[in-house]
Design a protein around this motif. Structure first.
Motif, PDB file in Angstrom:
ATOM      1  N   ILE A  34       9.732   6.714 -12.502  1.00  0.00           N
ATOM      2  CA  ILE A  34       8.911   6.382 -11.223  1.00  0.00           C
ATOM      3  C   ILE A  34       7.566   7.380 -11.213  1.00  0.00           C
ATOM      4  O   ILE A  34       6.550   6.845 -10.766  1.00  0.00           O
ATOM      5  CB  ILE A  34       9.575   6.571 -10.010  1.00  0.00           C
ATOM      6  N   SER A  35       7.601   8.389 -12.134  1.00  0.00           N
ATOM      7  CA  SER A  35       6.362   9.364 -12.121  1.00  0.00           C
ATOM      8  C   SER A  35       5.472   8.857 -12.928  1.00  0.00           C
ATOM      9  O   SER A  35       4.212   9.231 -12.986  1.00  0.00           O
ATOM     10  CB  SER A  35       6.832  10.760 -12.410  1.00  0.00           C
ATOM     11  N   ASP A  36       5.763   8.076 -13.833  1.00  0.00           N
ATOM     12  CA  ASP A  36       4.755   7.262 -14.614  1.00  0.00           C
ATOM     13  C   ASP A  36       3.881   6.049 -14.057  1.00  0.00           C
ATOM     14  O   ASP A  36       2.969   5.537 -14.919  1.00  0.00           O
ATOM     15  CB  ASP A  36       5.299   6.804 -15.921  1.00  0.00           C
ATOM     16  N   ILE A  37       4.141   5.762 -12.930  1.00  0.00           N
ATOM     17  CA  ILE A  37       3.572   4.519 -12.377  1.00  0.00           C
ATOM     18  C   ILE A  37       1.989   4.812 -12.055  1.00  0.00           C
ATOM     19  O   ILE A  37       1.880   5.771 -11.429  1.00  0.00           O
ATOM     20  CB  ILE A  37       4.203   3.967 -11.143  1.00  0.00           C
ATOM     21  N   ASP A  38       1.119   3.840 -12.501  1.00  0.00           N
ATOM     22  CA  ASP A  38      -0.321   4.116 -12.150  1.00  0.00           C
ATOM     23  C   ASP A  38      -0.487   3.034 -11.014  1.00  0.00           C
ATOM     24  O   ASP A  38      -0.454   2.176 -10.882  1.00  0.00           O
ATOM     25  CB  ASP A  38      -1.140   3.430 -13.523  1.00  0.00           C
ATOM     26  N   TRP A  39      -0.494   3.819  -9.666  1.00  0.00           N
ATOM     27  CA  TRP A  39      -0.830   3.285  -8.451  1.00  0.00           C
ATOM     28  C   TRP A  39      -1.958   2.466  -8.255  1.00  0.00           C
ATOM     29  O   TRP A  39      -1.894   1.314  -7.544  1.00  0.00           O
ATOM     30  CB  TRP A  39      -0.276   4.077  -7.403  1.00  0.00           C
ATOM     31  N   LYS A  40      -2.903   2.918  -8.810  1.00  0.00           N
ATOM     32  CA  LYS A  40      -4.260   2.353  -8.800  1.00  0.00           C
ATOM     33  C   LYS A  40      -4.225   1.048  -9.594  1.00  0.00           C
ATOM     34  O   LYS A  40      -4.833   0.005  -9.016  1.00  0.00           O
ATOM     35  CB  LYS A  40      -5.561   3.170  -9.544  1.00  0.00           C
ATOM     36  N   LEU A  41      -3.529   0.849 -10.646  1.00  0.00           N
ATOM     37  CA  LEU A  41      -3.325  -0.353 -11.659  1.00  0.00           C
ATOM     38  C   LEU A  41      -2.639  -1.329 -10.635  1.00  0.00           C
ATOM     39  O   LEU A  41      -2.925  -2.496 -10.440  1.00  0.00           O
ATOM     40  CB  LEU A  41      -2.725  -0.256 -12.801  1.00  0.00           C
ATOM     41  N   VAL A  42      -1.582  -0.877  -9.942  1.00  0.00           N
ATOM     42  CA  VAL A  42      -0.572  -1.785  -9.255  1.00  0.00           C
ATOM     43  C   VAL A  42      -1.393  -2.245  -8.014  1.00  0.00           C
ATOM     44  O   VAL A  42      -1.222  -3.399  -7.679  1.00  0.00           O
ATOM     45  CB  VAL A  42       0.698  -1.064  -8.681  1.00  0.00           C
ATOM     46  N   VAL A  43      -1.927  -1.363  -7.306  1.00  0.00           N
ATOM     47  CA  VAL A  43      -3.006  -1.920  -6.007  1.00  0.00           C
ATOM     48  C   VAL A  43      -3.918  -2.855  -6.611  1.00  0.00           C
ATOM     49  O   VAL A  43      -3.938  -4.047  -5.986  1.00  0.00           O
ATOM     50  CB  VAL A  43      -3.592  -0.791  -5.302  1.00  0.00           C
ATOM     51  N   SER A  44      -4.518  -2.545  -7.603  1.00  0.00           N
ATOM     52  CA  SER A  44      -5.721  -3.590  -7.999  1.00  0.00           C
ATOM     53  C   SER A  44      -5.273  -4.836  -8.687  1.00  0.00           C
ATOM     54  O   SER A  44      -5.807  -5.924  -8.411  1.00  0.00           O
ATOM     55  CB  SER A  44      -6.539  -2.876  -8.996  1.00  0.00           C
ATOM     56  N   ALA A  45      -4.278  -4.885  -9.451  1.00  0.00           N
ATOM     57  CA  ALA A  45      -3.553  -6.082  -9.852  1.00  0.00           C
ATOM     58  C   ALA A  45      -2.945  -6.933  -8.768  1.00  0.00           C
ATOM     59  O   ALA A  45      -3.187  -8.054  -9.052  1.00  0.00           O
ATOM     60  CB  ALA A  45      -2.603  -5.731 -10.952  1.00  0.00           C
ATOM     61  N   SER A  46      -2.364  -6.388  -7.908  1.00  0.00           N
ATOM     62  CA  SER A  46      -1.779  -6.970  -6.697  1.00  0.00           C
ATOM     63  C   SER A  46      -3.139  -7.622  -5.936  1.00  0.00           C
ATOM     64  O   SER A  46      -2.884  -8.909  -5.602  1.00  0.00           O
ATOM     65  CB  SER A  46      -0.897  -6.172  -5.792  1.00  0.00           C
ATOM     66  N   ALA A  47      -4.065  -6.939  -5.888  1.00  0.00           N
ATOM     67  CA  ALA A  47      -5.090  -7.308  -4.837  1.00  0.00           C
ATOM     68  C   ALA A  47      -5.831  -8.635  -5.572  1.00  0.00           C
ATOM     69  O   ALA A  47      -6.192  -9.705  -5.036  1.00  0.00           O
ATOM     70  CB  ALA A  47      -6.380  -6.420  -4.621  1.00  0.00           C
ATOM     71  N   VAL A  48      -6.057  -8.434  -6.859  1.00  0.00           N
ATOM     72  CA  VAL A  48      -6.645  -9.571  -7.648  1.00  0.00           C
ATOM     73  C   VAL A  48      -5.675 -10.792  -7.685  1.00  0.00           C
ATOM     74  O   VAL A  48      -6.149 -11.880  -7.513  1.00  0.00           O
ATOM     75  CB  VAL A  48      -7.055  -9.238  -8.935  1.00  0.00           C
ATOM     76  N   ALA A  49      -4.477 -10.587  -7.731  1.00  0.00           N
ATOM     77  CA  ALA A  49      -3.622 -11.826  -7.819  1.00  0.00           C
ATOM     78  C   ALA A  49      -3.402 -12.131  -6.254  1.00  0.00           C
ATOM     79  O   ALA A  49      -3.514 -13.544  -6.403  1.00  0.00           O
ATOM     80  CB  ALA A  49      -1.947 -11.312  -8.120  1.00  0.00           C
ATOM     81  N   GLY A  50      -3.660 -11.706  -5.264  1.00  0.00           N
ATOM     82  CA  GLY A  50      -3.942 -12.226  -3.962  1.00  0.00           C
ATOM     83  C   GLY A  50      -4.930 -13.178  -3.983  1.00  0.00           C
ATOM     84  O   GLY A  50      -5.057 -14.207  -3.347  1.00  0.00           O
TER      85      GLY A  50
END
Length: 74
Positions: A34-50
């Motif tokens: 869990i500490s290795d999660i790149d949250w910026k990547l998660v948010v940006s990839a999810s936004a682009v997918a939406g």
């Protein structure tokens, strides 16, 4: 606003939210801990997918009956 437009917007929003959630889960799942999660990547990839989901929905949604849109009834 016509009923069909509201129906389409609701169906497209639900589909986009589901796509964003699936993308977030998949992106988070690529991290070992869990500490290795790149949250910026998660948010940006999810936004682009939406955004892509909404754009794809413009081509048509099976949840919305397109046959009545072009008839005189709809």
């Amino acid at each position: 606003m016509k009923f069909r437009t509201r129906q389409w917007m609701k169906a497209a929003a639900i589909r986009a939210i589901k796509t964003m959630a699936q993308t977030a889960i998949a992106t988070i799942g690529t991290s070992a801990v869990i500490s290795d999660i790149d949250w910026k990547l998660v948010v940006s990839a999810s936004a682009v997918a939406g955004i892509l989901s909404v754009l794809t929905s413009i081509a048509g949604l099976p949840e919305v009956d397109d046959t009545k849109i072009y008839s005189k009834e709809g």
